[in-house]
Motif scaffolding. Structure first.
Motif, mmCIF file in Angstrom:
data_model
loop_
_atom_site.group_PDB
_atom_site.id
_atom_site.type_symbol
_atom_site.label_atom_id
_atom_site.label_comp_id
_atom_site.label_asym_id
_atom_site.label_seq_id
_atom_site.Cartn_x
_atom_site.Cartn_y
_atom_site.Cartn_z
ATOM 1 N N UNK A 6 0.819 -1.208 0.000
ATOM 2 C CA UNK A 6 0.000 0.000 0.000
ATOM 3 C C UNK A 6 0.854 1.259 0.000
ATOM 4 N N UNK A 7 1.948 1.252 0.772
ATOM 5 C CA UNK A 7 2.836 2.413 0.774
ATOM 6 C C UNK A 7 3.483 2.605 -0.589
ATOM 7 N N UNK A 8 3.827 1.512 -1.252
ATOM 8 C CA UNK A 8 4.431 1.609 -2.579
ATOM 9 C C UNK A 8 3.449 2.196 -3.589
ATOM 10 N N UNK A 9 2.226 1.680 -3.596
ATOM 11 C CA UNK A 9 1.213 2.177 -4.536
ATOM 12 C C UNK A 9 0.987 3.660 -4.339
ATOM 13 N N UNK A 10 0.863 4.086 -3.087
ATOM 14 C CA UNK A 10 0.579 5.484 -2.810
ATOM 15 C C UNK A 10 1.780 6.382 -3.093
ATOM 16 N N UNK A 11 2.921 6.075 -2.486
ATOM 17 C CA UNK A 11 4.098 6.941 -2.615
ATOM 18 C C UNK A 11 4.569 7.051 -4.049
ATOM 19 N N UNK A 57 5.802 23.016 -5.784
ATOM 20 C CA UNK A 57 6.545 21.962 -5.098
ATOM 21 C C UNK A 57 7.478 22.555 -4.051
ATOM 22 N N UNK A 58 8.202 23.588 -4.426
ATOM 23 C CA UNK A 58 9.138 24.223 -3.496
ATOM 24 C C UNK A 58 8.392 24.931 -2.365
ATOM 25 N N UNK A 59 7.242 25.551 -2.692
ATOM 26 C CA UNK A 59 6.488 26.301 -1.684
ATOM 27 C C UNK A 59 5.831 25.394 -0.652
ATOM 28 N N UNK A 60 5.435 24.197 -1.067
ATOM 29 C CA UNK A 60 4.730 23.290 -0.150
ATOM 30 C C UNK A 60 5.651 22.260 0.494
ATOM 31 N N UNK A 61 6.924 22.254 0.118
ATOM 32 C CA UNK A 61 7.844 21.220 0.597
ATOM 33 C C UNK A 61 7.903 21.161 2.119
ATOM 34 N N UNK A 62 7.927 22.333 2.760
ATOM 35 C CA UNK A 62 8.044 22.347 4.223
ATOM 36 C C UNK A 62 6.816 21.729 4.887
ATOM 37 N N UNK A 63 5.634 21.977 4.315
ATOM 38 C CA UNK A 63 4.404 21.419 4.898
ATOM 39 C C UNK A 63 4.356 19.908 4.790
ATOM 40 N N UNK A 64 4.998 19.370 3.760
ATOM 41 C CA UNK A 64 4.891 17.928 3.526
ATOM 42 C C UNK A 64 5.830 17.109 4.393
ATOM 43 N N UNK A 65 6.713 17.762 5.174
ATOM 44 C CA UNK A 65 7.631 16.995 6.018
ATOM 45 C C UNK A 65 6.938 16.421 7.244
ATOM 46 N N UNK A 66 5.698 16.852 7.522
ATOM 47 C CA UNK A 66 4.927 16.307 8.636
ATOM 48 C C UNK A 66 3.604 15.742 8.149
ATOM 49 N N UNK A 67 2.606 15.792 9.029
ATOM 50 C CA UNK A 67 1.296 15.250 8.668
ATOM 51 C C UNK A 67 0.614 16.062 7.572
ATOM 52 N N UNK A 68 1.115 17.265 7.296
ATOM 53 C CA UNK A 68 0.540 18.095 6.248
ATOM 54 C C UNK A 68 0.686 17.511 4.856
ATOM 55 N N UNK A 69 1.530 16.489 4.705
ATOM 56 C CA UNK A 69 1.725 15.896 3.375
ATOM 57 C C UNK A 69 0.436 15.295 2.838
ATOM 58 N N UNK A 70 -0.446 14.822 3.725
ATOM 59 C CA UNK A 70 -1.701 14.217 3.265
ATOM 60 C C UNK A 70 -2.621 15.278 2.661
ATOM 61 N N UNK A 170 -5.526 7.076 -2.813
ATOM 62 C CA UNK A 170 -4.472 6.317 -2.135
ATOM 63 C C UNK A 170 -3.665 7.170 -1.170
ATOM 64 N N UNK A 171 -4.003 8.450 -1.033
ATOM 65 C CA UNK A 171 -3.168 9.349 -0.229
ATOM 66 C C UNK A 171 -3.052 8.905 1.226
ATOM 67 N N UNK A 172 -4.091 8.272 1.759
ATOM 68 C CA UNK A 172 -4.039 7.825 3.151
ATOM 69 C C UNK A 172 -3.044 6.713 3.397
ATOM 70 N N UNK A 173 -2.542 6.098 2.343
ATOM 71 C CA UNK A 173 -1.572 5.012 2.486
ATOM 72 C C UNK A 173 -0.131 5.507 2.554
#
Length: 400
Positions: A6-11, A57-70, A170-173
């Motif tokens: 599941x992690x592979x499919x999503x990521x 991508x560059x603007x949102x990179x910091x948010x995606x390092x935590x739970x904000x990636x979902x 698949x984002x929840x995976x």
């Protein structure tokens, strides 16, 4: 975190969908010209799309390092699906332009989220290799299907809209950031204090090198067809063979990295790929035989994929939260966006031979800092594993 199905499919799926616009630019431009755009207008619109994707991508990179990636992934994929979907079903140049711009904004968020999630997986070299293999395989299938059903707005943009919609579910995976990274244990804090400054230098260094390297690599790709026709007398059938075999070469390279990356290490294969790539870029500007030109471009595209995957692995290994792997594909898109203009302008001014020399020199320039950053990333990866999961078994590539 271990790599599960599941992690592979999503990521990998989210990363591929976010990055696929760059792979489909040639057919998207053809579809836009059929809609009424000039070749220049279509190219400008797609360049704007890629640049917006890179900036997002560059603007949102910091948010995606935590739970904000979902949240970033869901919003990004929803915008990508709706934007490209509108361009696919509404046959209006203005609506198409608006939809493509919206999709560009969304795809950048998907790239950042997928890149950050990649860093949470064990063995960045293997994970990067599988991601690259997935990208090449899906792109190859899509590029095979589109001509079969006919190049048009519905096929060029509709297929990508459908893939984005599928990836949305698949984002929840996606793997979350490692649990050890959120705590404040003394051993973790001491490790961060020791390496934070060096890691920042290495992180910004790999981002800068990747953007410059992307400019050099994609500049050659942008003029490869014209160079093959004018310099090596390669016909359309020959160039089609180059494109298909180059894709196959990328698949082989991705599979090799995913299977043998841990055994080969990271630094030696990366430096070798960059050095061979520089030599081949220089050689491409002097080759006049069609068969030899075909071989040069295919081999170059194969070693390109090896270098690409190892640079992404370096970014993932520098910080398990995805601090550097989240923006890594964004900076690639920045360099890639200017490549067509750079490649065509330089080749027209100084010729293909001098263009090859310039592009080879760019690769040699980034080779030296990437060598040291790669070695540093091995030690950083090992330190993070010791701090976050003391005593646990964690597979790493051998330090070269």
């Amino acid at each position: 975190m271990p790599l599960t199905a599941t992690r592979a499919v999503s990521t990998f799926g989210i990363t591929v969908v976010g990055f696929m616009t760059a792979n489909l630019v040639p057919v998207m431009i053809l579809a836009l010209t059929d809609l009424g755009y000039s070749a220049t207008g279509a190219g400008t619109l797609m360049t704007a799309c890629l640049l917006l994707s890179a900036m997002t991508c560059l603007a949102t990179a910091r948010w995606t390092t935590g739970s904000g990636r979902y949240k970033v992934a869901r919003i990004g994929l929803a915008l990508t699906a709706s934007g490209f979907g509108a361009a696919a079903v509404i046959a209006d140049p203005t609506i198409a332009a608006i939809g493509i711009i919206i999709a560009g904004l969304g795809s950048g968020g998907a790239v950042a989220a997928g890149g950050a999630a990649l860093a949470a997986l064990r063995d960045p070299d293997r994970a990067s290799g599988i991601s690259g293999f997935t990208n090449r395989a899906i792109v190859a299938v899509v590029l095979f299907i589109i001509p079969l059903i006919g190049i048009g707005m519905g096929s060029a943009f509709g297929i990508l809209a459908a893939l984005a919609l599928a990836a949305l579910f698949t984002t929840g995976w996606m793997p979350d950031r490692p649990k050890g990274e959120t705590g404040g244990a003394p051993n973790i804090e001491r490790s961060r204090a020791r390496t934070s400054r060096s890691t920042r230098i290495a992180g910004f260094g790999v981002l800068a090198c990747f953007a410059l390297w992307a400019l050099g690599e994609d500049s050659l790709w942008a003029v490869a067809a014209v160079m093959g026709e004018q310099q090596a007398s390669l016909d359309e059938a020959g160039m089609a063979l180059v494109l298909s075999l180059s894709t196959a070469g990328g698949l082989v390279a991705s599979a090799a990295v995913s299977l043998f990356g841990k055994k080969l290490g990271r630094t030696v294969p990366l430096v070798t790929a960059l050095l061979v790539g520089a030599i081949l870029k220089i050689t491409s500007g002097f080759v006049t035989d069609p068969g030899l030109y075909l071989v040069v471009i295919i081999v170059w595209n194969t070693v390109y994929m090896v270098a690409f995957l190892y640079i992404v692995a370096i970014a993932a290994a520098l910080d398990a939260t995805g601090k550097w792997s989240a923006p890594i594909l964004g900076v690639y898109l920045v360099g890639s966006s200017f490549a067509p203009l750079f490649g065509t302008a330089v080749s027209e001014m100084v010729g293909f031979a001098n263009l090859g020399i310039i592009l080879g020199a760019i690769t040699l320039i980034v080779l030296v800092p990437l060598l040291f950053i790669s070695r540093f990333s091995h030690q950083q990866e090992a330190d993070q594993a010791q701090d976050t999961t003391p005593g646990a078994e964690f597979p790493h590539a051998a330090i070269v």
